[in-house]
Write a protein that holds these residues in place. Structure first.
Motif, PDB file in Angstrom:
ATOM      1  N   ASP A   1       1.069  -0.688  -0.022  1.00  0.00           N
ATOM      2  CA  ASP A   1       0.108   0.085   0.286  1.00  0.00           C
ATOM      3  C   ASP A   1       0.848   1.075  -0.166  1.00  0.00           C
ATOM      4  N   LEU A   2       2.284   1.141   0.069  1.00  0.00           N
ATOM      5  CA  LEU A   2       2.811   2.562   0.756  1.00  0.00           C
ATOM      6  C   LEU A   2       3.710   3.073  -0.606  1.00  0.00           C
ATOM      7  N   SER A   3       3.981   1.441  -1.792  1.00  0.00           N
ATOM      8  CA  SER A   3       4.264   1.871  -2.936  1.00  0.00           C
ATOM      9  C   SER A   3       3.353   2.216  -3.803  1.00  0.00           C
TER      10      SER A   3
ATOM     11  N   ILE B   1       4.286   4.243  -6.924  1.00  0.00           N
ATOM     12  CA  ILE B   1       4.784   3.600  -7.564  1.00  0.00           C
ATOM     13  C   ILE B   1       4.708   1.654  -7.084  1.00  0.00           C
ATOM     14  N   PRO B   2       3.145   1.893  -7.507  1.00  0.00           N
ATOM     15  CA  PRO B   2       2.135   0.664  -6.606  1.00  0.00           C
ATOM     16  C   PRO B   2       2.674  -0.345  -7.410  1.00  0.00           C
TER      17      PRO B   2
ATOM     18  N   LYS C   1      11.959   4.665  -3.955  1.00  0.00           N
ATOM     19  CA  LYS C   1      11.343   5.930  -3.370  1.00  0.00           C
ATOM     20  C   LYS C   1      10.770   5.113  -2.015  1.00  0.00           C
ATOM     21  N   LEU C   2      11.184   4.437  -2.640  1.00  0.00           N
ATOM     22  CA  LEU C   2      10.108   3.691  -1.211  1.00  0.00           C
ATOM     23  C   LEU C   2      10.777   2.625  -0.364  1.00  0.00           C
ATOM     24  N   PHE C   3      12.269   2.808  -0.308  1.00  0.00           N
ATOM     25  CA  PHE C   3      13.943   3.021   0.707  1.00  0.00           C
ATOM     26  C   PHE C   3      14.010   3.102   1.047  1.00  0.00           C
TER      27      PHE C   3
END
Length: 266
Positions: free
Chosen positions: A180-182, A187-188, A195-197
């Motif tokens: 869900d955060l992605s 950036i699903p 960006k997620l890291f």
């Protein structure tokens, strides 16, 4: 005897806790298997399954008896009874999806803790109290201190508010929900995106600042090692469906090769 929450004891000792999810097979024997395997906790999934409260209660009560900390992820957090019913059924904690603000967290603490920490509907004789006979004040203090609230960080808004959220008394641990955060970050499904890291590192930083246990799921031991090296103390490992699929999908090609089977003969 009022059963303690082993998960909280591990966190107090500064040690990581390892568990897994029940998402596929809500059979009591699965709980016994996970306990025999040596897991510390089990998450009983309600957000993405059709499990009934009756089923959840049975699994939670058996987990308590087996020495596993039963954690329930409720279908949501807007309705207090979605939180208190699994707790009354024996869950020793909740995995709370989509916690975005301190105000939201304060309302949850108020709903899930007894006086003086909150106003959880009073029921002192049930699976959550192991049907013991004791002074009300003793039961209340025990249940309040042994009920774990693990919040899920799944949006940029939650990350922006995390410093304030962790100042709310009653937050026991933080879990990142990468899928869900992605999606929220635009950036699903790109779970290896820088960006997620970067978002992970920000969450880790704030949790370290407040000395709050944190973590996220691990799909293999190497991934678990990576999170532990980052300081994680909450690590759900795969889930029941993944364990079945991963074991079968690794073995079947080898079996077919042994039998001289080609891919065309599937």
């Amino acid at each position: 005897m009022l059963k303690p929450n082993p998960l909280k004891a591990l966190w107090k000792a500064g040690k990581p806790a390892f568990g897994t999810w029940i998402t596929l097979c809500p059979h009591p024997r699965v709980v016994k298997i996970f306990a025999a395997a040596g897991f510390d906790f089990v998450i009983i999934e309600m957000e993405h399954t059709d499990f009934s409260f009756e089923t959840v209660g049975t699994l939670a009560m058996l987990a308590r008896e087996a020495g596993l900390t039963p954690i329930v992820r409720p279908p949501g957090t807007m309705k207090p009874h979605d939180l208190t019913r699994p707790l009354d059924a024996g869950a020793q904690g909740l995995l709370l999806p989509s916690i975005d603000t301190a105000e939201q967290m304060r309302a949850i603490v108020h709903a899930t803790k007894y006086y003086p920490l909150g106003m959880r509907p009073m029921n002192l004789r049930g699976p959550h109290t192991d049907y013991v006979t004791a002074r009300p004040a003793e039961i209340i203090e025990h249940v309040n201190s042994n009920t774990a609230l693990v919040i899920m960080i799944e949006t940029q808004r939650a990350i922006d508010n995390l410093d304030e959220i962790l100042q709310v008394s009653g937050v026991d641990a933080v879990m990142i929900g990468p899928d869900d955060l992605s999606q929220d970050l635009g950036i699903p499904g790109e779970l290896q995106h820088p960006k997620l890291f970067e978002a992970y590192e920000r969450v880790f930083e704030v949790c370290h600042k407040h000395d709050v246990p944190f973590g996220l799921s691990a799909q293999n031991p190497d991934m678990a090692k990576k999170w532990v090296e980052k300081g994680a103390r909450w690590i759900p490992y795969q889930n029941d469906a993944a364990m079945v699929f991963n074991t079968a999908s690794a073995a079947v090609p080898q079996l077919k090769s042994i039998g001289g089977r080609s891919d065309e003969l599937k």
